[in-house]
Design an enzyme around this catalytic site. Structure first.
Site, short mmCIF file in Angstrom:
data_model
loop_
_atom_site.label_atom_id
_atom_site.label_comp_id
_atom_site.label_asym_id
_atom_site.label_seq_id
_atom_site.Cartn_x
_atom_site.Cartn_y
_atom_site.Cartn_z
N TYR A 185 77.53 43.58 31.67
CA TYR A 185 76.88 42.66 30.74
C TYR A 185 76.41 41.38 31.45
O TYR A 185 75.52 40.69 30.96
CB TYR A 185 77.88 42.22 29.67
CG TYR A 185 78.16 43.19 28.55
CD1 TYR A 185 77.46 44.38 28.40
CD2 TYR A 185 79.13 42.88 27.60
CE1 TYR A 185 77.74 45.25 27.35
CE2 TYR A 185 79.42 43.74 26.54
CZ TYR A 185 78.73 44.92 26.42
OH TYR A 185 78.99 45.77 25.38
N GLY A 186 77.07 41.08 32.55
CA GLY A 186 76.95 39.75 33.15
C GLY A 186 75.55 39.31 33.54
O GLY A 186 75.27 38.12 33.59
N CYS A 204 86.30 40.29 26.93
CA CYS A 204 85.17 40.12 27.84
C CYS A 204 84.64 38.70 27.66
O CYS A 204 84.26 38.33 26.53
CB CYS A 204 84.10 41.15 27.49
SG CYS A 204 82.58 40.95 28.43
N ASN A 205 84.63 37.93 28.73
CA ASN A 205 84.15 36.54 28.63
C ASN A 205 82.67 36.50 28.27
O ASN A 205 82.22 35.65 27.49
CB ASN A 205 84.35 35.82 29.96
CG ASN A 205 85.82 35.63 30.30
OD1 ASN A 205 86.39 34.59 30.02
ND2 ASN A 205 86.44 36.64 30.89
N THR A 206 81.90 37.43 28.84
CA THR A 206 80.46 37.42 28.65
C THR A 206 80.12 37.77 27.19
O THR A 206 79.30 37.11 26.55
CB THR A 206 79.80 38.43 29.61
OG1 THR A 206 80.39 38.26 30.91
CG2 THR A 206 78.31 38.23 29.71
N CYS A 263 86.38 36.31 34.45
CA CYS A 263 85.83 37.59 34.01
C CYS A 263 87.02 38.54 34.01
O CYS A 263 87.82 38.53 34.95
CB CYS A 263 84.76 38.07 34.99
SG CYS A 263 84.33 39.83 34.83
N THR A 264 87.15 39.35 32.97
CA THR A 264 88.36 40.16 32.84
C THR A 264 88.44 41.28 33.88
O THR A 264 89.50 41.87 34.07
CB THR A 264 88.46 40.76 31.42
OG1 THR A 264 87.24 41.47 31.12
CG2 THR A 264 88.67 39.66 30.39
N HIS A 265 87.34 41.56 34.56
CA HIS A 265 87.41 42.55 35.64
C HIS A 265 88.21 42.00 36.84
O HIS A 265 88.86 42.77 37.55
CB HIS A 265 86.01 42.90 36.15
CG HIS A 265 85.28 43.92 35.32
ND1 HIS A 265 84.77 43.63 34.07
CD2 HIS A 265 84.95 45.21 35.57
CE1 HIS A 265 84.17 44.70 33.58
NE2 HIS A 265 84.25 45.68 34.48
N1 DGL Z 1 84.52 41.81 31.98
C1 DGL Z 1 83.44 41.01 31.55
C2 DGL Z 1 83.76 39.53 31.44
O1 DGL Z 1 84.88 39.18 31.22
C3 DGL Z 1 82.04 41.31 31.92
C4 DGL Z 1 81.69 41.90 33.22
C5 DGL Z 1 80.26 42.42 33.15
O2 DGL Z 1 80.05 43.35 32.40
O3 DGL Z 1 79.40 41.84 33.82
O4 DGL Z 1 82.89 38.72 31.51
#
Ligand code: DGL
Length: 295
Positions: free
Chosen positions: A50-51, A82-84, A203-205
């Site tokens: 999503y970023g 997800c932060n985004t 970012c949760t990743h």
């Molecule tokens: N895990 C996601 C976050 O916390 C988004 C990572 C992505 O999809 O770019 O922002």
């Protein structure tokens, strides 16, 4: 009064979602804090990452997945892990669902500001999360309350995708290279002068590769992530709305809640990631199967 569209059944599951596997870092904390709750996890693997997408696109996906978790699974609470997606879509989800407990996530600047001694905090997050109005407002608020703290945001293009890749193929080479690139502008690290002594994983990743991040910086630098605070917030919300499945004072440990994993596109990455990162799933042990979701 119109009845709520979300479930108010204590036995209903918690809905959790992310663009991909990043939300597993939040799910780890949720499973520890609320072990008896059923969880349905959605990875939007057809549209990850999503970023680097537009706000409008991410908001639309967030709303569609939230509605699916509400209507098809009767989720009693939603965690946007997800932060985004939180930055782009949490507001729309809340407007769409008055009264539905929704937990959104944001880069943990406040805990970082309390923690730093040198006054320099690095913030690793996606380009979308950092460019959002929500993040701008958070920075403005921090300037008011902690004027002496300097935050350096780094947009980590490609890092979340490389972590997805790593989970699937076991090859972490690209993530390591990107980490070197994105950590470089934050040097020097450490507790002296105005060195970076605190790093927000926004970012949760990124917490999925916290060991690799920690390996690149001195031992005294603190990594701040939001999984535990989010899980505690979810617990408080369930408690205050009377939706906790088992009361905290329960004398016997609750039976472990059921976990359902869904992916909107390819399922292999989430399956591999669940094997690797979910509590109780060790290499070779069975991880829940991942079903395909067409939305
Ligand atoms: N895990 C996601 C976050 O916390 C988004 C990572 C992505 O999809 O770019 O922002």
């Amino acid at each position: 009064m119109t009845p709520p569209r979300h479930s108010t059944d204590r036995a209903a599951p918690i809905g959790v979602f992310d663009s991909g596997i990043g939300g597993l870092s939040v799910l780890q904390a949720l499973r520890t804090t609320l072990p008896g709750e059923d969880v349905v996890y959605v990875a939007d693997s057809a549209h990850t990452p999503y970023g680097e997408r537009s706000d409008a696109f991410v908001a639309e996906r967030t709303l569609a997945i939230a509605r699916h978790l509400r209507d098809a699974h009767g989720a009693k609470l939603l965690v946007i892990a997800c932060n985004t997606a939180s930055a782009a879509g949490a507001h729309a989800v809340r407007q769409d669902n008055p009264g539905w407990p929704v937990v959104a996530i944001e880069p943990a600047l406040k805990p970082a500001a309390h923690h730093t001694r040198t006054g320099h905090v690095g913030v690793l997050a996606t380009r979308g999360a950092l460019a959002s109005r929500k993040f701008g407002a958070l920075c403005d608020a921090m300037r008011e309350t902690h004027p002496a703290v300097r935050f350096t945001p780094i947009a980590c293009d490609g890092l979340a995708s490389s972590i997805e890749q790593w989970a699937l193929s076991g090859d972490g080479g690209q993530s390591r290279q990107l980490l070197d690139r994105y950590l470089a502008p934050l040097a020097p690290f450490g507790g002296e002068g105005d060195a970076t002594d605190t790093l927000v994983l926004g970012c949760t990743h990124y917490p999925l590769i916290r060991e690799q991040i920690a390996h690149r910086i001195p031992a005294g630098v603190t990594l701040i992530e939001a999984g535990q605070p989010v899980a505690r917030h979810a617990q408080r919300l369930l408690h205050s709305t009377g939706l906790l499945r088992f009361s905290p004072g329960h004398s016997v440990a609750p039976p472990p809640g059921h976990l359902r994993l869904l992916a909107t596109g390819a399922t292999q990455t989430l399956h591999a990631a669940a094997l690797r990162w979910l509590p109780g799933a060790t290499a070779g042990a069975a991880a829940p199967a991942v079903a395909t979701l067409a939305i």
